[in-house]
Design a protein around this motif. Structure first.
Motif, short mmCIF file in Angstrom:
data_model
loop_
_atom_site.label_atom_id
_atom_site.label_comp_id
_atom_site.label_asym_id
_atom_site.label_seq_id
_atom_site.Cartn_x
_atom_site.Cartn_y
_atom_site.Cartn_z
N SER A 256 13.54 40.30 -13.94
CA SER A 256 13.30 41.75 -14.00
C SER A 256 12.31 42.16 -12.92
CB SER A 256 12.77 42.14 -15.39
OG SER A 256 11.56 41.48 -15.64
N LYS A 257 11.38 41.25 -12.62
CA LYS A 257 10.41 41.54 -11.55
C LYS A 257 11.13 41.69 -10.21
CE LYS A 257 7.07 38.65 -12.16
NZ LYS A 257 6.26 37.48 -11.91
N ASN A 258 12.05 40.72 -9.96
CA ASN A 258 12.78 40.75 -8.71
C ASN A 258 13.65 42.00 -8.62
OD1 ASN A 258 11.68 38.37 -8.04
ND2 ASN A 258 13.45 37.10 -8.60
N LYS A 259 14.21 42.39 -9.76
CA LYS A 259 15.13 43.51 -9.77
C LYS A 259 14.46 44.79 -9.30
CE LYS A 259 17.51 43.54 -13.58
NZ LYS A 259 17.89 43.88 -14.96
N GLY A 260 13.23 44.94 -9.68
CA GLY A 260 12.56 46.18 -9.35
C GLY A 260 11.97 46.20 -7.96
N SER A 261 11.94 45.01 -7.29
CA SER A 261 11.24 44.97 -6.00
C SER A 261 12.09 45.58 -4.91
CB SER A 261 10.91 43.51 -5.66
OG SER A 261 12.09 42.82 -5.36
N ARG A 262 11.44 46.13 -3.93
CA ARG A 262 12.14 46.67 -2.76
C ARG A 262 11.47 46.12 -1.51
NH1 ARG A 262 15.45 47.43 -5.59
NH2 ARG A 262 16.66 49.26 -6.18
N GLY A 263 11.13 44.81 -1.53
CA GLY A 263 10.41 44.20 -0.41
C GLY A 263 11.28 44.15 0.83
N PRO A 264 10.66 43.95 1.96
CA PRO A 264 11.40 43.95 3.22
C PRO A 264 12.26 42.70 3.39
CG PRO A 264 9.11 43.41 3.61
CD PRO A 264 9.22 43.76 2.15
N LYS A 265 11.91 41.58 2.71
CA LYS A 265 12.64 40.34 2.93
C LYS A 265 12.81 39.60 1.62
CE LYS A 265 12.77 36.47 6.09
NZ LYS A 265 12.07 35.76 7.14
N LYS A 266 13.96 39.04 1.44
CA LYS A 266 14.28 38.36 0.20
C LYS A 266 13.45 37.08 0.05
CE LYS A 266 18.36 36.76 -2.25
NZ LYS A 266 19.82 36.64 -2.11
N GLN A 267 12.90 36.86 -1.13
CA GLN A 267 12.10 35.68 -1.37
C GLN A 267 13.03 34.47 -1.51
OE1 GLN A 267 8.52 35.35 -1.79
NE2 GLN A 267 8.77 37.23 -0.65
N VAL A 268 12.72 33.41 -0.77
CA VAL A 268 13.46 32.16 -0.91
C VAL A 268 12.82 31.33 -2.00
CG1 VAL A 268 14.19 30.05 0.27
CG2 VAL A 268 14.11 32.21 1.52
#
Length: 1050
Positions: A256-268
């Motif tokens: 759910s944390k990832n879902k809400g993020s709008r970061g510039p680069k995807k976390q590996v």
């Protein structure tokens, strides 16, 4: 039945062709027009252009373009699931055009617009970092990295040519789904002989495979046949393969944390837990701490020991290890039970079946290292991790067993399957890996950095700024194709598959002994620098040094006794000497005299600090990296002949039968009367009646006639034989394994020849008295300092592995008893017949028996409360330590200090229990590294020897059989190699059969006379075969080529 994607493709093919400008049906075109009027951004235009091309491409009978398909594949979701994908998945930065079509273009395009800005920003960020698209998407294919993966095992496949490798992969695909233990595989002919119809058929198969729902292993196998060239790297595939694993590893909260993020680069990679969270998790038993072992043959597999000593915990993939490297101490979180690995419980070996791992092996052609030879007290993990174990797949994840099949958390199911826990790294406690790697540098056009490709594929590829590269690298990169560099990792961001680093050194040309040797030392963090002035200032200044009179008065003067050293002929650091004097009552006074290094290395000075940090001398084929400055190693401490030297002595009164009547410890002074080599002592043992002349031996002290020295050697030999017999009848074990030695050119230091080192009676003589001294010292210091004693323990072998080995031996008809160390030793020496190949069979069985063994470890007695854990399994003694080699082992210096303190002839040891334990752990690490570096040095020299003097013919004995290959022990040279059936020239087909734990391959050789039937050769454990060792294209690498058997051999 066709997959959903295949049927879609069929529908597309039935539609009339449209031009590229007509990218979709009219209603869709209207939707595009409306969206274009609302969104005139260049990003969207670029997308439309790509999508139009892709649609047209598909309608002309092709699958989706690589770019769009790769984005779809990253999700790793079967097509039918993509078609039903819920809208809440829209936060993923990936985009799947095939799933988009099934839901209608309007909704999909709006969904895409929502994602577009996020993905574009991510790509912009990646471009800024300079990661090329090709490298983000796939495996590296640069030939500059065709060195072996490493190191602790594995065999190279470099005898395979690239086109052969591809053919094997295609053939493998045809057989990959077969789960039977009885399998038949035809060997493909050479490319020239392959029929056109078969090639067409393979192309069709390949085309279909591309459209099947993706499995990570299929992704890997596709690398060999894909029409799009992609860089070949362990880490390049992470965007596609590893990220889905990471998301499956995440907790719901993480999702759910990832879902809400709008970061510039995807976390590996996941962010690490805080130290507080880790501390609480460990206390509550929710987290587990252990040392990470990465499989050198298959770098995507890693393990940590289970705290309850059952089956190792499995970490699947690079993302699961979360930037930890081999040897690091990590904290892991166990994944949900449904993500655990399913393993067949009735397996005889570790690892996946070859049919499931061959694709990975083939893809890593020429990127493997020679399997090491484990010593009795060190176990090389995952030695046979490619062995024939049938594995089930869970949740699209390749699951492969560890080198330690142990007790299982769940009850075996009716079909014999058990579960192995899986985990992910959440914290790195200690970065034990040096973060340095040897490798090659590749120029990337239009990038601000170069790509460093480590030889060890357990280390990630590293982006190196061009400013850090040689000045002319950009303009003359071709000049550096074969140049070895050392690179150190400086950072590894959580949003990058690649580490960042700096070049530490240019080593020289790959394949040359000195650059390769230096690379090994740096990579394994062996300090070979010159000793600093601060350290050298701790040494005696007035040279030549003499023993101060006041020191003489404190010691027992043994200078008039007949004392001598027995060492390898080339040894210069002589730290032990022996004496044996017959007493009037018929008993003997036997002394072991050890260099008193602790006299020169005072506690807590700069010399002590560097010695404790190095912890051991490192012995390579052509040189030694000393723990102490050479003035001490080779002069002041070394027990050189005809020179007064300070020693620590243990002197026993002992009967001829080896019964100890009394014992004395103390500081002493000796004067060795002669420096004997093992060869000298052996010749004395073998000729007890001979009168040796002065010319036959090194210079000796005239005070002690040669005859007196000869008699002392004979008496020691006689007592040693009795001590040895007592030890083994009392339950000790020795696992002797072949050791390769070299003769070197004195000027060039290149190998001129090699031979298997002979372990003879003179070696056994010295070993027996060193063991006796170590055991005596262990009891003495533990009695005086129960909380501080530095001891050495050897845990018993893993019970589950022993049981499985026993079952295999029973099925092979080998009468072996694995119930105890003593029983194993006895049966190893009686169970294997009596013919010219008995020794070879014993070597193979010894190798099999060494795999369940654990490592011996230094420890502080005050840390372990249960004295049962102190026991040394192989020696079968309750207490053991190291006292006899203080010139080359720091643990022995601590033991000397404890001994001196206990005898009131030295200061108290200024260390706490915890500090002794910390030093013990460090000594364990450095000892393991030292052994590994020694093995790599031997492999390097043998590789050079094969290149210079090969090809080399030898008999070999089969030591392990897999479903498509087998391992052999090359008897003439003692090296182990793997032979892959599909790379054997002249082989028509092969057939694998497995009954219980016994695995067997039947090879069918193409008949030389076309009218005759194929020649059959059966391969099972202990089968004798003829092999030829030949140099490969890669520097220092060589292959074992199976020779065609004679008609009467089969």
């Amino acid at each position: 039945m066709d997959s959903p994607r295949q049927s879609k493709k069929g529908n597309l093919n039935r539609e009339p062709k449209r031009s590229q400008n007509q990218s979709s049906a009219p209603p869709q075109k209207d939707a595009y027009a409306r969206l274009l009027s609302q969104h005139s951004s260049s990003k969207f235009s670029l997308y439309l252009e790509q999508y139009a091309k892709d649609t047209s491409f598909q309608r002309e009978g092709h699958g989706p373009s690589t770019l769009l398909k790769a984005q779809s594949d990253r999700l790793n979701i079967p097509q039918r699931k993509r078609d039903q994908m819920p809208n809440d998945f829209s936060d993923s930065s990936d985009f799947s055009p095939s799933s988009m079509k099934s839901r209608g273009e309007e909704s999909s395009l709006s969904l895409y617009m929502e994602k577009l800005s996020n993905r574009s920003a991510q790509q912009d960020c990646e471009r800024k970092q300079g990661v090329p698209d090709r490298q983000r998407r796939g495996q590296r294919r640069d030939t500059a990295t065709s060195h072996d993966g490493d190191i602790e095992s594995g065999e190279e496949l470099s005898s395979l040519k690239p086109n052969e490798s591809k053919k094997h992969q295609k053939q493998q695909k045809k057989n990959k789904d077969s789960k039977e233990t009885d399998s038949f595989v035809g060997c493909p002919q050479s490319p020239k002989k392959a029929s056109t119809s078969r090639q067409d058929q393979e192309k069709m198969t390949k085309s279909k495979k591309k459209n099947l729902p993706k499995h990570p292993d299929e992704e890997k196998s596709r690398e060999g046949t894909s029409q799009v060239q992609r860089p070949k790297s362990p880490y390049g595939k992470d965007r596609k393969l590893q990220q889905p694993r990471a998301s499956s590893a995440n907790s719901p909260a993480d999702k759910s944390k990832n879902k809400g993020s709008r970061g510039p680069k995807k976390q590996v990679f996941e962010a690490y837990m805080t130290s507080e969270e880790v501390s609480h998790g460990l206390k509550r038993g929710e987290l587990i701490q252990g040392q990470l072992r990465i499989n050198p043959k298959k770098y995507h597999e890693a393990f940590i020991p289970s705290p309850d000593d059952t089956r190792d915990i499995f970490l699947d993939g690079i993302v699961a290890r979360n930037r930890a490297l081999n040897g690091d101490i990590v904290v892991v979180q166990i994944l949900p039970r449904e993500q655990w690995k399913v393993v067949r419980s009735d397996t005889d070996c570790e690892g996946a079946s070859e049919s499931e791992t061959q694709k990975e092996n083939m893809r890593q052609t020429a990127q493997k290292k020679t399997a090491p030879t484990p010593r009795p007290d060190v176990i090389v993990e995952d030695q046979f991790s490619d062995q024939d174990e049938l594995i089930r797949r869970v949740q699209n994840t390749t699951l492969t067993d560890t080198g330690e099949p142990l007790e299982d958390p769940s009850t075996p199911r009716s079909n014999g399957e058990i579960l192995q826990k899986t985990a992910k790294v959440v914290y790195i406690v200690e970065k034990k890996h040096s973060r340095a790697a040897t490798g090659l540098l590749k120029f990337l056009p239009d990038k601000p950095f170069a790509m460093f490709s480590p030889v060890d594929h357990r280390v990630p590829r590293i982006n190196v700024p061009l400013a850090d590269c040689p000045e002319d690298f950009s303009s003359r990169s071709g000049d550096y194709t074969n140049t070895l560099f050392i690179c150190r990792i400086t950072n590894w961001a959580s949003d990058s598959n690649f580490a960042e680093g700096q070049l530490a050194k240019t080593l020289g040309q790959a394949g040359e002994i000195e650059p390769e040797t230096e690379g090994i030392l740096i990579e394994y963090d062996v300090d070979f620098s010159d000793f600093s002035d601060e350290v050298l200032d701790c040494l005696p200044k007035n040279l030549p040094w003499t023993i101060p009179p006041e020191e003489m008065r404190k010691r027992r003067d043994l200078r008039k006794e007949c004392i001598f050293t027995i060492d390898p002929a080339t040894a210069r650091d002589l730290d032990d000497a022996l004496s044996c004097k017959q007493l009037p009552d018929g008993n003997f006074e036997v002394g072991v005299h050890i260099a008193d290094v602790s006299y020169f290395v005072e506690q807590d000075n700069a010399l002590d600090a560097i010695a404790s940090q190095r912890a051991t001398s490192v012995y390579m084929v052509q040189k030694v990296i000393p723990m102490l400055p050479r003035l001490l190693c080779e002069e002041l401490c070394s027990l050189n002949p005809l020179t007064d030297r300070l020693t620590f002595s243990v002197i026993w009164k002992i009967t001829p039968e080896g019964k100890i009547l009394s014992e004395w410890f103390g500081r002493s002074v000796i004067r060795s009367c002669v420096k004997l080599s093992y060869d000298h002592a052996q010749s004395m043992i073998e000729a007890p009646e001979k009168m040796f002349s002065a010319e036959e031996l090194p210079p000796a002290d005239p005070e002690h006639p040669i005859d007196e020295i000869h008699q002392a050697v004979l008496n020691l030999h006689s007592i040693a034989k009795n001590l040895r017999a007592q030890r083994f009848s009392g339950g000790a074990l020795r696992l002797d394994q072949l050791k390769l030695s070299f003769t070197l050119d004195k000027e060039t230091m290149m190998p001129q020849g090699c031979y298997i080192y002979q372990y003879r009676d003179s070696n056994k003589l010295v070993e027996e008295f060193m063991l006796l001294a170590n055991i005596a010292t262990a009891h003495h210091i533990h009695c005086r300092f129960p909380e501080l004693a530095l001891l050495r323990r050897h845990p018993p072998p893993k019970a589950k592995m022993v049981d499985e080995l026993q079952e295999l031996c029973d099925q092979l008809g080998i009468d072996i008893d694995l119930s105890s160390a003593g029983a194993l030793h006895k049966s190893l020496n009686t169970a294997l017949g009596d013919d010219e190949y008995t020794i070879a069979r014993k070597e193979v069985l010894t190798h099999m028996c060494s795999r369940p063994m654990q490592m011996a470890l230094y420890f502080c007695a005050g840390v372990l409360k249960d004295e049962q854990l102190f026991k040394h399994y192989a020696l079968n003694v309750p207490l053991y330590t190291h006292f006899t080699s203080p010139i080359r082992r720091y643990a022995d210096i601590i033991v000397h200090r404890l001994l001196a303190s206990s005898l009131n002839c030295g200061p108290h040891l200024g260390l706490s229990t915890e500090e002794v334990q910390k030093q013990a752990s460090h000594c364990n690490d450095k000892k393991t590294v030292s052994k590994r570096v020694q093995e790599l040095s031997s492999e390097l020299f043998f590789g050079v020897f094969v290149k210079e003097c090969g090809p080399l013919d030898s008999e070999a004995m089969v030591m392990g059989v897999l479903d498509q290959s087998f391992d052999v022990l090359v008897l003439r040279y003692g090296v182990q190699k793997r032979i892959y059936c599909k790379s054997v020239a002249g082989l028509d087909s092969f057939h694998h059969r497995k009954v219980g734990k016994k695995s067997e391959l039947t090879l069918l050789w193409t008949p030389e006379d076309p009218e005759k039937a194929p020649l059959e050769q059966v391969i099972s454990i202990f089968t004798l075969v003829q092999v030829q060792l030949k140099a490969d294209g890669a520097p220092m690498k060589y292959s074992a080529v199976l020779k065609r058997p004679e008609e009467n051999d089969s």
